[in-house]
Design an enzyme around this catalytic site. Structure first.
Site, PDB file in Angstrom:
ATOM      1  N   ASP A  54       0.841  -1.201   0.000  1.00  0.00           N
ATOM      2  CA  ASP A  54       0.000   0.000   0.000  1.00  0.00           C
ATOM      3  C   ASP A  54       0.872   1.246   0.000  1.00  0.00           C
ATOM      4  O   ASP A  54       1.911   1.298   0.669  1.00  0.00           O
ATOM      5  CB  ASP A  54      -0.881   0.048   1.252  1.00  0.00           C
ATOM      6  CG  ASP A  54      -2.034  -0.928   1.209  1.00  0.00           C
ATOM      7  OD1 ASP A  54      -2.300  -1.500   0.143  1.00  0.00           O
ATOM      8  OD2 ASP A  54      -2.675  -1.108   2.268  1.00  0.00           O
ATOM      9  N   HIS A  58      -3.188   5.502  -0.333  1.00  0.00           N
ATOM     10  CA  HIS A  58      -4.326   4.598  -0.141  1.00  0.00           C
ATOM     11  C   HIS A  58      -5.175   5.016   1.055  1.00  0.00           C
ATOM     12  O   HIS A  58      -6.395   4.810   1.054  1.00  0.00           O
ATOM     13  CB  HIS A  58      -3.805   3.170   0.058  1.00  0.00           C
ATOM     14  CG  HIS A  58      -4.855   2.136   0.276  1.00  0.00           C
ATOM     15  ND1 HIS A  58      -5.970   2.017  -0.533  1.00  0.00           N
ATOM     16  CD2 HIS A  58      -4.982   1.152   1.230  1.00  0.00           C
ATOM     17  CE1 HIS A  58      -6.714   1.016  -0.107  1.00  0.00           C
ATOM     18  NE2 HIS A  58      -6.144   0.489   0.967  1.00  0.00           N
TER      19      HIS A  58
END
Length: 213
Positions: A54, A58
């Protein structure tokens, strides 16, 4: 040759994704034949498919994309810790057996196994996640990357993403959807570099562990 453990699930049309996320799709634009010397395909997928990293983007508006983050956290010594059956939240009590005494160093990367066998072809709505306090405590120990063998460091039903927010505040990086079924507890070298996707909120990685010399 130094032993490698591939800790990435297969990526194909059966790869599970969060409900509502983009499923893997592949179409062929060219195939080998009398008038074509190559096979060429196009793929559509969520950047959260399979083992992935990630980006801060995000879980924070306007934050860094995955192509902008440093690669350093994704490469180097790591510790695999088994917390099989822990849940719904992994606490420091689940990890304590594999943590060093106060004066001893801990590798900067910690990967946690919660499954006896990771579900690589079905989404698990009840997957284990990190308690936010666990992420903070690992950061206090000098950890810069955490990984887990589930779809998220937060419960699948979470709307507040509390553990992701600890990652944001403490500047940690994260790997999700790892497969640690065959990896004994211990220390390894992690290699899990994200693609240089300059506008994306995540990137698939081919995550591997290498035995230490």
């Amino acid at each position: 040759m130094t032993k490698l453990w591939d800790i990435s699930p297969p990526v194909n049309a059966r790869s599970p994704v969060f409900p509502g996320d983009t499923e893997y799709r592949q179409v062929w634009g060219a195939t080998i034949g009398p008038d074509c010397p190559v096979n060429v395909s196009a793929i559509t997928l969520s950047p959260h498919t399979g083992a992935h990293a990630d980006a801060p983007l995000h879980y924070e508006a306007g934050a860094a994309t995955i192509g902008e983050v440093s690669l350093e956290p994704f490469l180097g010594p790591c510790r695999v810790i088994h917390a099989i059956g822990a849940g719904p939240l992994v606490t420091m009590d689940h990890l304590a057996h594999a943590l060093p005494p106060a004066a001893a160093p801990l590798p900067a990367r910690v990967l946690v196994r919660t499954y006896a066998k990771a579900p690589i072809d079905a989404f698990d709505n009840d997957c284990a996640a990190f308690a936010p306090a666990t992420v903070g405590a690992l950061a206090d120990l000098g950890v810069t990357l955490v990984g887990i063998d589930t779809a998220s460091v937060d419960p699948a039903s979470s709307k507040t993403l509390d553990s992701h927010q600890v990652l944001r505040r403490r500047g940690l990086r994260v790997l999700e959807n790892l497969v640690l079924d065959d990896v004994p507890e211990g220390d390894y070298e992690l290699i899990a570099l994200p693609l240089k996707l300059t506008s994306a909120d995540a990137s698939p990685v081919r995550a591997v562990l290498r035995a230490l010399a």
